[in-house]
Design a protein around this motif. Structure first.
Motif, PDB file in Angstrom:
ATOM      1  N   ASP A 105       0.804  -1.217   0.000  1.00  0.00           N
ATOM      2  CA  ASP A 105       0.000   0.000   0.000  1.00  0.00           C
ATOM      3  C   ASP A 105       0.843   1.276   0.000  1.00  0.00           C
ATOM      4  OD1 ASP A 105       0.917  -0.348   2.609  1.00  0.00           O
ATOM      5  OD2 ASP A 105      -0.928   0.394   3.521  1.00  0.00           O
ATOM      6  N   GLU A 106       2.177   1.146  -0.017  1.00  0.00           N
ATOM      7  CA  GLU A 106       3.044   2.313  -0.043  1.00  0.00           C
ATOM      8  C   GLU A 106       3.302   2.746  -1.484  1.00  0.00           C
ATOM      9  OE1 GLU A 106       5.699   2.165   3.917  1.00  0.00           O
ATOM     10  OE2 GLU A 106       6.190   0.606   2.452  1.00  0.00           O
ATOM     11  N   ALA A 107       3.242   4.043  -1.713  1.00  0.00           N
ATOM     12  CA  ALA A 107       3.430   4.577  -3.059  1.00  0.00           C
ATOM     13  C   ALA A 107       4.907   4.623  -3.424  1.00  0.00           C
ATOM     14  CB  ALA A 107       2.827   5.975  -3.154  1.00  0.00           C
ATOM     15  N   ILE A 108       5.186   4.325  -4.684  1.00  0.00           N
ATOM     16  CA  ILE A 108       6.544   4.371  -5.230  1.00  0.00           C
ATOM     17  C   ILE A 108       6.509   5.226  -6.483  1.00  0.00           C
ATOM     18  CG2 ILE A 108       8.437   3.021  -6.220  1.00  0.00           C
ATOM     19  CD1 ILE A 108       7.265   0.578  -4.667  1.00  0.00           C
ATOM     20  N   TRP A 109       7.432   6.167  -6.562  1.00  0.00           N
ATOM     21  CA  TRP A 109       7.588   7.009  -7.750  1.00  0.00           C
ATOM     22  C   TRP A 109       9.004   6.825  -8.256  1.00  0.00           C
ATOM     23  CZ3 TRP A 109       4.155  11.148  -9.432  1.00  0.00           C
ATOM     24  CH2 TRP A 109       2.940  11.174  -8.745  1.00  0.00           C
ATOM     25  N   CYS A 110       9.199   7.030  -9.557  1.00  0.00           N
ATOM     26  CA  CYS A 110      10.531   6.924 -10.134  1.00  0.00           C
ATOM     27  C   CYS A 110      10.610   7.757 -11.407  1.00  0.00           C
ATOM     28  CB  CYS A 110      10.893   5.472 -10.430  1.00  0.00           C
ATOM     29  SG  CYS A 110       9.846   4.694 -11.681  1.00  0.00           S
ATOM     30  N   GLY A 111      11.831   8.001 -11.840  1.00  0.00           N
ATOM     31  CA  GLY A 111      12.051   8.708 -13.089  1.00  0.00           C
ATOM     32  C   GLY A 111      12.037   7.743 -14.260  1.00  0.00           C
ATOM     33  N   SER A 112      12.004   8.301 -15.448  1.00  0.00           N
ATOM     34  CA  SER A 112      11.969   7.463 -16.648  1.00  0.00           C
ATOM     35  C   SER A 112      13.262   6.699 -16.853  1.00  0.00           C
ATOM     36  CB  SER A 112      11.655   8.306 -17.878  1.00  0.00           C
ATOM     37  OG  SER A 112      12.673   9.266 -18.095  1.00  0.00           O
ATOM     38  N   ASP A 113      14.337   7.131 -16.198  1.00  0.00           N
ATOM     39  CA  ASP A 113      15.602   6.412 -16.326  1.00  0.00           C
ATOM     40  C   ASP A 113      15.717   5.246 -15.340  1.00  0.00           C
ATOM     41  OD1 ASP A 113      15.599   8.441 -14.417  1.00  0.00           O
ATOM     42  OD2 ASP A 113      17.693   8.958 -14.680  1.00  0.00           O
ATOM     43  N   ILE A 158      13.153   2.974 -14.993  1.00  0.00           N
ATOM     44  CA  ILE A 158      12.420   1.855 -15.590  1.00  0.00           C
ATOM     45  C   ILE A 158      11.930   2.286 -16.973  1.00  0.00           C
ATOM     46  CG2 ILE A 158      10.242   2.524 -14.524  1.00  0.00           C
ATOM     47  CD1 ILE A 158       9.593  -0.486 -14.226  1.00  0.00           C
ATOM     48  N   THR A 159      12.007   1.388 -17.916  1.00  0.00           N
ATOM     49  CA  THR A 159      11.513   1.715 -19.250  1.00  0.00           C
ATOM     50  C   THR A 159       9.994   1.789 -19.231  1.00  0.00           C
ATOM     51  OG1 THR A 159      11.270  -0.583 -19.970  1.00  0.00           O
ATOM     52  CG2 THR A 159      13.441   0.457 -20.318  1.00  0.00           C
ATOM     53  N   GLU A 160       9.444   2.454 -20.216  1.00  0.00           N
ATOM     54  CA  GLU A 160       7.987   2.560 -20.302  1.00  0.00           C
ATOM     55  C   GLU A 160       7.346   1.188 -20.439  1.00  0.00           C
ATOM     56  OE1 GLU A 160       4.527   4.968 -22.759  1.00  0.00           O
ATOM     57  OE2 GLU A 160       6.623   5.481 -23.075  1.00  0.00           O
ATOM     58  N   ALA A 161       7.952   0.316 -21.238  1.00  0.00           N
ATOM     59  CA  ALA A 161       7.402  -1.030 -21.430  1.00  0.00           C
ATOM     60  C   ALA A 161       7.428  -1.823 -20.129  1.00  0.00           C
ATOM     61  CB  ALA A 161       8.182  -1.762 -22.516  1.00  0.00           C
ATOM     62  N   ASP A 162       8.534  -1.760 -19.392  1.00  0.00           N
ATOM     63  CA  ASP A 162       8.616  -2.478 -18.121  1.00  0.00           C
ATOM     64  C   ASP A 162       7.654  -1.891 -17.087  1.00  0.00           C
ATOM     65  OD1 ASP A 162      10.496  -4.261 -19.097  1.00  0.00           O
ATOM     66  OD2 ASP A 162      12.207  -3.179 -18.246  1.00  0.00           O
ATOM     67  N   PHE A 187       7.598   9.181 -13.646  1.00  0.00           N
ATOM     68  CA  PHE A 187       7.705  10.482 -14.300  1.00  0.00           C
ATOM     69  C   PHE A 187       8.130  10.282 -15.746  1.00  0.00           C
ATOM     70  CE2 PHE A 187       8.370  11.755  -9.834  1.00  0.00           C
ATOM     71  CZ  PHE A 187       7.425  12.767  -9.742  1.00  0.00           C
ATOM     72  N   ILE A 188       7.765  11.208 -16.623  1.00  0.00           N
ATOM     73  CA  ILE A 188       8.152  11.097 -18.028  1.00  0.00           C
ATOM     74  C   ILE A 188       9.555  11.644 -18.263  1.00  0.00           C
ATOM     75  CG2 ILE A 188       5.792  11.128 -18.892  1.00  0.00           C
ATOM     76  CD1 ILE A 188       6.264  14.096 -19.637  1.00  0.00           C
ATOM     77  N   TYR A 189      10.161  12.186 -17.224  1.00  0.00           N
ATOM     78  CA  TYR A 189      11.515  12.722 -17.348  1.00  0.00           C
ATOM     79  C   TYR A 189      12.486  11.956 -16.450  1.00  0.00           C
ATOM     80  CZ  TYR A 189       9.763  15.453 -13.337  1.00  0.00           C
ATOM     81  OH  TYR A 189       9.198  15.849 -12.155  1.00  0.00           O
ATOM     82  N   GLU A 190      13.767  12.069 -16.782  1.00  0.00           N
ATOM     83  CA  GLU A 190      14.824  11.388 -16.035  1.00  0.00           C
ATOM     84  C   GLU A 190      15.180  12.168 -14.778  1.00  0.00           C
ATOM     85  OE1 GLU A 190      18.132  10.775 -18.676  1.00  0.00           O
ATOM     86  OE2 GLU A 190      16.983   9.403 -19.944  1.00  0.00           O
TER      87      GLU A 190
END
Length: 81
Positions: A21-29, A31-35, A47-50
């Motif tokens: 239930d914990e939120a995780i955010w990351c940059g585009s660098d 994880i790839t969009e497909a993954d 995020f859509i940016y690195e």
């Protein structure tokens, strides 16, 4: 608790250790969009940016705080070794 992963290794670590239930955010660098689209875990946002150069981290934290007001945001730090 909200986590901000900067690197692929940091994201892998937090995916293993964060509660479902914990939120995780990351940059585009991190994880790839497909993954990212293939992830079968709720509460992950990309995020859509690195974020690797770390200049945009304050903006990322601001966005996270807008979505998760009052939550503690943990940010992956660089290893000093």
């Amino acid at each position: 608790m909200v986590f901000l992963a900067i690197t692929p290794a940091g994201l892998a670590d937090v995916l293993r250790t964060a509660k479902a239930d914990e939120a995780i955010w990351c940059g585009s660098d991190a994880i790839t969009e497909a993954d990212y689209e293939a992830l079968e875990r709720p509460n992950v946002s990309r995020f859509i940016y690195e974020l690797g150069d770390r200049e945009l981290i304050p903006d990322a934290i601001g966005t996270i705080e807008e979505h998760h007001p009052g939550q503690t945001v943990w940010v992956e730090a660089e290893s000093q070794s």
